[in-house]
Design a protein around this motif. Structure first.
Motif, short mmCIF file in Angstrom:
data_model
loop_
_atom_site.label_atom_id
_atom_site.label_comp_id
_atom_site.label_asym_id
_atom_site.label_seq_id
_atom_site.Cartn_x
_atom_site.Cartn_y
_atom_site.Cartn_z
N PRO A 112 18.92 -0.68 -10.26
CA PRO A 112 18.16 0.52 -10.62
C PRO A 112 19.01 1.50 -11.44
N THR A 113 18.35 2.24 -12.29
CA THR A 113 19.05 3.27 -13.06
C THR A 113 19.64 4.33 -12.14
N LYS A 114 18.82 4.79 -11.18
CA LYS A 114 19.31 5.69 -10.14
C LYS A 114 19.85 4.83 -9.01
N GLN A 115 21.16 4.77 -8.90
CA GLN A 115 21.80 3.79 -8.03
C GLN A 115 21.84 4.27 -6.58
N SER A 116 20.71 4.07 -5.91
CA SER A 116 20.56 4.43 -4.51
C SER A 116 19.40 3.63 -3.94
N ALA A 117 19.24 3.69 -2.63
CA ALA A 117 18.12 2.98 -2.00
C ALA A 117 16.79 3.51 -2.53
N ALA A 118 16.69 4.83 -2.65
CA ALA A 118 15.46 5.43 -3.17
C ALA A 118 15.21 5.01 -4.61
N GLY A 119 16.28 4.96 -5.41
CA GLY A 119 16.13 4.53 -6.80
C GLY A 119 15.68 3.10 -6.90
N LEU A 120 16.21 2.24 -6.05
CA LEU A 120 15.82 0.83 -6.06
C LEU A 120 14.34 0.68 -5.75
N VAL A 121 13.87 1.43 -4.76
CA VAL A 121 12.45 1.38 -4.39
C VAL A 121 11.58 1.92 -5.52
N ASP A 122 11.96 3.06 -6.08
CA ASP A 122 11.16 3.70 -7.12
C ASP A 122 11.04 2.82 -8.37
N GLU A 123 12.10 2.07 -8.69
CA GLU A 123 12.12 1.29 -9.93
C GLU A 123 11.86 -0.20 -9.70
N TRP A 124 11.46 -0.57 -8.49
CA TRP A 124 11.25 -1.98 -8.16
C TRP A 124 10.29 -2.63 -9.16
N PRO A 125 10.67 -3.76 -9.75
CA PRO A 125 9.94 -4.26 -10.92
C PRO A 125 8.67 -5.06 -10.65
N ILE A 126 8.46 -5.57 -9.42
CA ILE A 126 7.28 -6.40 -9.18
C ILE A 126 6.53 -5.92 -7.94
N ARG A 127 5.35 -6.47 -7.71
CA ARG A 127 4.51 -5.99 -6.62
C ARG A 127 4.04 -7.09 -5.68
N GLU A 128 4.68 -8.25 -5.74
CA GLU A 128 4.38 -9.29 -4.76
C GLU A 128 5.55 -10.26 -4.69
N GLY A 129 5.68 -10.90 -3.55
CA GLY A 129 6.76 -11.86 -3.37
C GLY A 129 7.45 -11.67 -2.03
N ARG A 130 8.36 -12.58 -1.74
CA ARG A 130 9.07 -12.58 -0.46
C ARG A 130 10.50 -12.09 -0.68
N VAL A 131 10.91 -11.13 0.13
CA VAL A 131 12.22 -10.49 -0.03
C VAL A 131 13.02 -10.59 1.26
N LEU A 132 14.31 -10.88 1.12
CA LEU A 132 15.25 -10.79 2.25
C LEU A 132 16.19 -9.63 2.01
N TRP A 133 16.33 -8.79 3.02
CA TRP A 133 17.25 -7.65 2.94
C TRP A 133 18.22 -7.69 4.11
N PRO A 134 19.42 -8.23 3.95
CA PRO A 134 20.46 -8.15 4.99
C PRO A 134 21.19 -6.82 4.86
N HIS A 135 21.42 -6.14 5.97
CA HIS A 135 21.94 -4.77 5.88
C HIS A 135 22.79 -4.42 7.09
N ALA A 136 23.34 -3.21 7.07
CA ALA A 136 24.13 -2.69 8.19
C ALA A 136 23.23 -2.37 9.37
N LEU A 137 23.81 -2.35 10.55
CA LEU A 137 23.05 -2.06 11.75
C LEU A 137 22.36 -0.69 11.68
N ASP A 138 23.05 0.28 11.10
CA ASP A 138 22.52 1.65 11.06
C ASP A 138 21.86 1.99 9.72
N ALA A 139 21.43 0.97 8.97
CA ALA A 139 20.79 1.22 7.67
C ALA A 139 19.50 1.99 7.84
#
Length: 280
Positions: A112-139
């Motif tokens: 994303p242009t805005k390099q943050s979780a919010a930026g990634l969501v706001d600029e997400w390029p597609i609207r269907e599909g299966r996603v895996l998100w591995p993350h920290a325990l306190d994400a």
């Protein structure tokens, strides 16, 4: 002006770098080149996820091609990733994470242009599909909630945990004041040994855990919410400059009671030090 004030004016600003390893060494070099005095003192450590069975099951699904996208939001996640199939598109939250992925031979399809979780969501390029998100325990749920609202079929799994290096605030403050460090950073130690073997002093110009810290902390470079929580335990003077690596980290600092003096324009070692120089 008395002698004490003259000494204070002459000594360089001391900057706390709360991460070790090669990243901490790089930041320390940049801090030194900017005319400041770096102090490397890791405040958090990365530990394996408790539920390894669930993590490996999800990674098995990834290897089998059951996901269209893999979302990676930290370098710590990159370290535990298995081989990523060519059929899976990879999204990185920012350039630093993307660089770590590429070093592992993983192509990155989206940053994303805005390099943050919010930026990634706001600029997400597609609207269907299966996603895996591995993350920290306190994400925070920003990624999961946002992508599901976009219509993505999202699966998430804990990939690692962060924990404080110091068990108590008193132990943390003592480490700052005396250099009493309970944990040795393996990467920094290995690099120092290599430099010494080559006839160089790997610690020149950088205060580490084995050297006394007799002057106060003037600035802290904060790289995550978990680091912000540990910095808050220090009880630093109000004049201490808090430099955040990005908007999200700045918000985390605020929630921990830290007043941010500057935010890096780019979430990188260079960006942090540039923000430090501007704030100083």
């Amino acid at each position: 002006m008395d002698a004490c004030h003259a000494i204070r004016r002459r000594r360089p600003m001391r900057v706390l770098i709360p991460r070790g390893g090669s990243w901490g060494d790089d930041v320390a070099r940049r801090v030194t080149e900017a005319g400041f005095e770096p102090l490397i003192l890791p405040l958090v450590q990365i530990e394996p996820a408790e539920d390894q069975q669930q993590l490996q099951a999800m990674f098995g699904h990834l290897a089998d091609g059951r996901f269209d996208w893999l979302v990676v939001t930290s370098q710590s996640t990159v370290r535990v990733l298995p081989r990523v199939p060519a059929s899976v598109s990879v999204a990185a939250v920012g350039n630093v994470t993307a660089a770590a992925l590429r070093e592992r031979g993983v192509p990155v399809a989206f940053i994303p242009t805005k390099q943050s979780a919010a930026g990634l969501v706001d600029e997400w390029p597609i609207r269907e599909g299966r996603v895996l998100w591995p993350h920290a325990l306190d994400a925070k749920p920003t990624i999961a909630d946002g992508l599901r609202q976009h219509g993505m079929q999202l699966s998430e799994v804990v990939a690692y945990r962060t924990s404080p290096v110091f068990d108590s605030a008193d132990q943390l403050v003592e480490a700052i004041e005396t250099g009493a460090m309970p944990v040795i950073d393996a990467d920094a130690l290995r690099q120092q040994e290599e430099m010494q073997a080559a006839g160089q002093d790997g610690s020149e110009g950088v205060l580490t855990a084995v050297e006394p810290a007799e002057t106060p902390i003037d600035a802290v470079l904060v790289t995550s919410g978990s680091v912000a929580k540990q910095v808050a335990r220090l009880g630093l003077a109000p004049a201490t400059r808090i430099i955040a690596i990005g908007e999200q980290t700045a918000e985390d600092c605020g929630r921990s009671g830290l007043q941010v003096a500057a935010i890096a324009k780019h979430p990188s070692a260079a960006g942090l030090v540039d923000a430090l120089v501007a704030a100083a």
